[in-house]
Design an enzyme around this catalytic site. Sequence first.
Site: not given
Ligand code: GLY
Length: 356
Positions: A116, A138, A180, A222, A232, A236, A240, A243, A247, A260
């Site tokens: 947990r 994440k 990125e 970041k 998010e 945040r 994306n 992305h 994706h 990626h």
């Molecule tokens: N890679 C996007 C984020 O960390 O929110």
Amino acid sequence: MPTYRVETPPHSYSAVVERGVAGRTAEYLPAQSKIFVVTTEDVWRHQGHTLEQGLAGRAHELLYLPGGEENKRLAPIEALAEQMTERGGDRSSLVVGFGGGIVNDMAGFLAAIFMRGIPVIQIPTTLLAQVDAAVGGKTGVNLVSGKNLIGSFHQPLAVLIDPAMLETLPEREYRAGLWEILKSGIIRDAALFHYLQRHRADVLARKPDAVDRIIADSVRIKAEVVSADEKEGGLRRILNFGHTFGHALEAETEYRRFLHGEAVAWGMRAAIYLGERSGHASAEQCVEMLDAIREYGPGPPLDGIAAGNLLARLVRDKKAVQGSVHFVLPVRIGEVTIVSGIPERTVLDAIQSALA
Ligand code: GLY
């Protein structure tokens, strides 16, 4: 070299950007924890000596992931959790994620769910992981139906970012990370974007001053964004940018054709076309952004990919809220906006332009 604080409700931690910091990992380890290093055989063969030195004699167990986006699945997490229990792992254990973005995401997820939740320290070894994946908590794995569809937020104890580890990074991986970084400039920092434009030769030659600067700027951005919005719910989402489309491209090509960062580069192009066609950004600014992305290329060929299939995947993407896809679109270099309700025909046009 700088240290950035990431302030989140579970806890605050440091993202340290410093040449040689991986060789001093022991300074960041809690005293009593049993340590499980999660890595791949490939990363360990090439970079393991740095972490061995950094652990300074602290006992540790090595756990290997298979590596590769197509193996970023739940089954290897279960296998590693079994190995942890067999080797004496308990609630006082600690995971060190040592590798690229896939390793950081999976090691973080393993730590998030083992008994947990146990702590994780992230030591990213690729540019993309250093500037994005390892910072912000994440974690997760892919489903056949989409990327990162199982996961959780699990903030690390610390992130140790050592630009010296990039000296042997393959060229393709390095460029994938640069895209990125371009993303960070486009979404929030025009000065970073213009630095990447003007100093492309130094950046591509991996001159230490240039590399250290662009990594530090990206990690600062970041850290700021995650500190403002851990889960998010708002700001945040700007991370994306590129992305949502990227994706879809990764899933459509079964995670085999694109790294990626390469998929994100293509996704940013689609988002820029969409930004221009939907009237959010000027044609002049869009051309400047598209040129910068192209100049850090080339990426893998796009032949054989159907625009309609990508559109269908977008609609299924986890960012679709109540049937409406949210896009992060440019307003100008250094600023983006979140938009929904764009007609499918306009989105399809943008995808087709980016594929052309
Ligand atoms: N890679 C996007 C984020 O960390 O929110």
